[in-house]
Write an enzyme that holds these catalytic residues in place. Sequence first.
Site, PDB file in Angstrom:
ATOM      1  N   CYS A 142      -1.976   9.603   2.666  1.00 18.60           N
ATOM      2  CA  CYS A 142      -1.530   9.021   1.388  1.00 18.60           C
ATOM      3  C   CYS A 142      -2.441   9.392   0.230  1.00 18.60           C
ATOM      4  CB  CYS A 142      -1.435   7.501   1.512  1.00 18.60           C
ATOM      5  SG  CYS A 142      -2.991   6.731   1.978  1.00 18.60           S
ATOM      6  N   GLU A 175       0.888  -1.170   0.000  1.00 12.72           N
ATOM      7  CA  GLU A 175       0.000   0.000   0.000  1.00 12.72           C
ATOM      8  C   GLU A 175       0.920   1.212   0.000  1.00 12.72           C
ATOM      9  OE1 GLU A 175      -3.207   0.160  -0.280  1.00 12.72           O
ATOM     10  OE2 GLU A 175      -3.957  -1.818   0.271  1.00 12.72           O
TER      11      GLU A 175
HETATM   12  P1  NAD Z   1       8.309   4.674   4.836  1.00 12.40           P
HETATM   13  O1  NAD Z   1       8.286   3.883   3.572  1.00 12.40           O
HETATM   14  O2  NAD Z   1       9.463   5.557   5.079  1.00 12.40           O
HETATM   15  O3  NAD Z   1       8.218   3.707   6.120  1.00 12.40           O
HETATM   16  C1  NAD Z   1       7.217   2.727   6.283  1.00 12.40           C
HETATM   17  C2  NAD Z   1       7.753   1.610   7.157  1.00 12.40           C
HETATM   18  O4  NAD Z   1       8.909   1.050   6.549  1.00 12.40           O
HETATM   19  C3  NAD Z   1       8.159   2.039   8.558  1.00 12.40           C
HETATM   20  O5  NAD Z   1       7.695   1.083   9.482  1.00 12.40           O
HETATM   21  C4  NAD Z   1       9.676   2.055   8.498  1.00 12.40           C
HETATM   22  O6  NAD Z   1      10.272   1.699   9.719  1.00 12.40           O
HETATM   23  C5  NAD Z   1      10.006   1.011   7.453  1.00 12.40           C
HETATM   24  N1  NAD Z   1      11.241   1.338   6.712  1.00 12.40           N
HETATM   25  C6  NAD Z   1      11.708   2.567   6.396  1.00 12.40           C
HETATM   26  N2  NAD Z   1      12.856   2.462   5.700  1.00 12.40           N
HETATM   27  C7  NAD Z   1      13.123   1.136   5.578  1.00 12.40           C
HETATM   28  C8  NAD Z   1      14.168   0.385   4.959  1.00 12.40           C
HETATM   29  N3  NAD Z   1      15.180   0.976   4.340  1.00 12.40           N
HETATM   30  N4  NAD Z   1      14.113  -0.963   5.042  1.00 12.40           N
HETATM   31  C9  NAD Z   1      13.088  -1.575   5.669  1.00 12.40           C
HETATM   32  N5  NAD Z   1      12.081  -0.913   6.271  1.00 12.40           N
HETATM   33  C10 NAD Z   1      12.088   0.418   6.230  1.00 12.40           C
HETATM   34  O7  NAD Z   1       6.927   5.469   4.845  1.00 12.40           O
HETATM   35  P2  NAD Z   1       6.431   6.534   5.902  1.00 12.40           P
HETATM   36  O8  NAD Z   1       7.279   7.749   5.793  1.00 12.40           O
HETATM   37  O9  NAD Z   1       6.258   5.903   7.219  1.00 12.40           O
HETATM   38  O10 NAD Z   1       4.963   6.851   5.334  1.00 12.40           O
HETATM   39  C11 NAD Z   1       4.750   7.720   4.273  1.00 12.40           C
HETATM   40  C12 NAD Z   1       4.498   6.997   2.964  1.00 12.40           C
HETATM   41  O11 NAD Z   1       3.515   6.002   3.132  1.00 12.40           O
HETATM   42  C13 NAD Z   1       3.950   7.924   1.902  1.00 12.40           C
HETATM   43  O12 NAD Z   1       4.529   7.606   0.657  1.00 12.40           O
HETATM   44  C14 NAD Z   1       2.464   7.618   1.889  1.00 12.40           C
HETATM   45  O13 NAD Z   1       1.802   7.943   0.694  1.00 12.40           O
HETATM   46  C15 NAD Z   1       2.486   6.150   2.146  1.00 12.40           C
HETATM   47  N6  NAD Z   1       1.222   5.684   2.721  1.00 12.40           N
HETATM   48  C16 NAD Z   1       0.415   4.875   1.977  1.00 12.40           C
HETATM   49  C17 NAD Z   1      -0.820   4.459   2.467  1.00 12.40           C
HETATM   50  C18 NAD Z   1      -1.730   3.572   1.664  1.00 12.40           C
HETATM   51  O14 NAD Z   1      -2.698   3.068   2.246  1.00 12.40           O
HETATM   52  N7  NAD Z   1      -1.495   3.351   0.385  1.00 12.40           N
HETATM   53  C19 NAD Z   1      -1.217   4.869   3.740  1.00 12.40           C
HETATM   54  C20 NAD Z   1      -0.357   5.688   4.474  1.00 12.40           C
HETATM   55  C21 NAD Z   1       0.856   6.082   3.972  1.00 12.40           C
END
Ligand code: NAD
Length: 475
Positions: free
Chosen positions: A252, A218
């Site tokens: 998002c 997602e």
């Molecule tokens: P992110 O991708 O930075 O992090 C999400 C998760 O991944 C966190 O738990 C984090 O600890 C982990 N993570 C981060 N870097 C990592 C790595 N290198 N290796 C493994 N795991 C890692 O996202 P965010 O900043 O928490 O959230 C924002 C993003 O999420 C935006 O792009 C937003 O659009 C998207 N989002 C999508 C939805 C949806 O339902 N489609 C909902 C909410 C947010």
Amino acid sequence: MIAPSTNQHIQSIYQSHKETAIKLKQTSHKDRIKKLDAIVNYIKDNKNEERLMEAMKIDLGRHTVEVLLSEIGVIISVAKYIKRNLKSWMKDERVTTSLSLFGASSYIHKEPKGSALIIAPWNYPLQLAIVPLCYAIAAGNTAVIKPSEYSSATSTYIAKMIADIFDPKEITVVQGAVEETQMLLDLPWNHTYFTGSPMVGKIIMKAAAKHLSSVTLELGGKSPCIIDDSTNISSVAKKLTWGKYLNNGQTCIAPDYVLVPKNKKSELVTELKKQVRAQLDPKGTGSQTNEDYGHIISEKHHARCVSLLKDAMEKGATISIGGEHDVSIRYFAPTVIDNVTDDMKVMQEEIFGPILPVVGYSSKEEAINIIATKPKPLALYIHSKNQKSIDYFLQNTTAGGTVINDFMIHYANPHLPFGGVNNSGIGKSHGYYGFQEFTNERAVMRQRFGATGLLHPPFTPRTEKLARIMGKWLS
Ligand code: NAD
């Protein structure tokens, strides 16, 4: 704060979940509903609610109403919907058997995938961890939740909640950041459900590929809003102000940028000014003093918003509304910018903050060409009173989901699949689709008096004749 997990701890969780997963396969809809009830009762409890409100205040400066609607309310309604439908979702589903297989019957048997890993982001930190958990439970899986390190107060709430309700051999939380997530990703989960950025989504998919683990991604991206010349500008400005600045633009499916006919642009900016004032600064003392307007999650994310604005201004953008920011309180004003061009970062990266670029277009073709230069969006909004125009925009664009004449409400309808497409996501969630993501749809065929034995070797002229007849049936 709970101590970060070691590799050994994570391995032992994995092992115990693998063992429990086999037992969960036998659970009935009633067993699973009991677990959903436990979640709902926990979050409804007054003391727990108080702790959650405090955590949300620390993490995102969220107002109680916002938490009630977009976190607690979402979980309660998802659990309710699952409870109403789970029995029928779990039932074997009879399907037709082709004529050439006469004598056999077929059905789809729904079985849990097994042990699931749920990785959540920080922007709606409770519901984006717990809603996938509800679907994982409904489908009969074990689950490990890895909440975001940025929303650490809510993550601690989630860890306590799960520890209070569930046996850790079945459902547990692993807190931590990239290192801990990498340890989790090294293990062969039966399903990984990730909500986050497209960039990290690629890391997740690569890690899952090592074990051929299925994934739901997602993700996010740039969700455009197209306004056409039939639209009532004051009405769209009202909805747009809500959709864009809810949770400081950290949603998002928030509209990322707006495409509006050039001759309507100044009217839209004027109406947005009125709405930003009415909704986010009703006392006229500035939105930084408004309790309803939260804050940016962290200094790092605040700096990213500042740099997006700076980059745009250096390349010729102008601020029509807002632009003020103060990192000491992680405040960023509701901002609208004009004179944006494609070379600016605000038109290339997902903004995920309270900055709204307003882009004027001279023809519908120009509007869709702007969208087509970017990856497929998670959401695309169309504001129009003209059916031909709506059809044109629908047919000439693609997106995970679309709302016509409003924003974000498709998220609340469990009858619709929710998710992205390619860069904005893989797999769908919500309602039956959420259950399906955590379910192995096992194909079962039962032979009763079928004639397939007539086709076994040794092959004779009669077998060939039969094969030819079957070929005709199949064509
Ligand atoms: P992110 O991708 O930075 O992090 C999400 C998760 O991944 C966190 O738990 C984090 O600890 C982990 N993570 C981060 N870097 C990592 C790595 N290198 N290796 C493994 N795991 C890692 O996202 P965010 O900043 O928490 O959230 C924002 C993003 O999420 C935006 O792009 C937003 O659009 C998207 N989002 C999508 C939805 C949806 O339902 N489609 C909902 C909410 C947010």
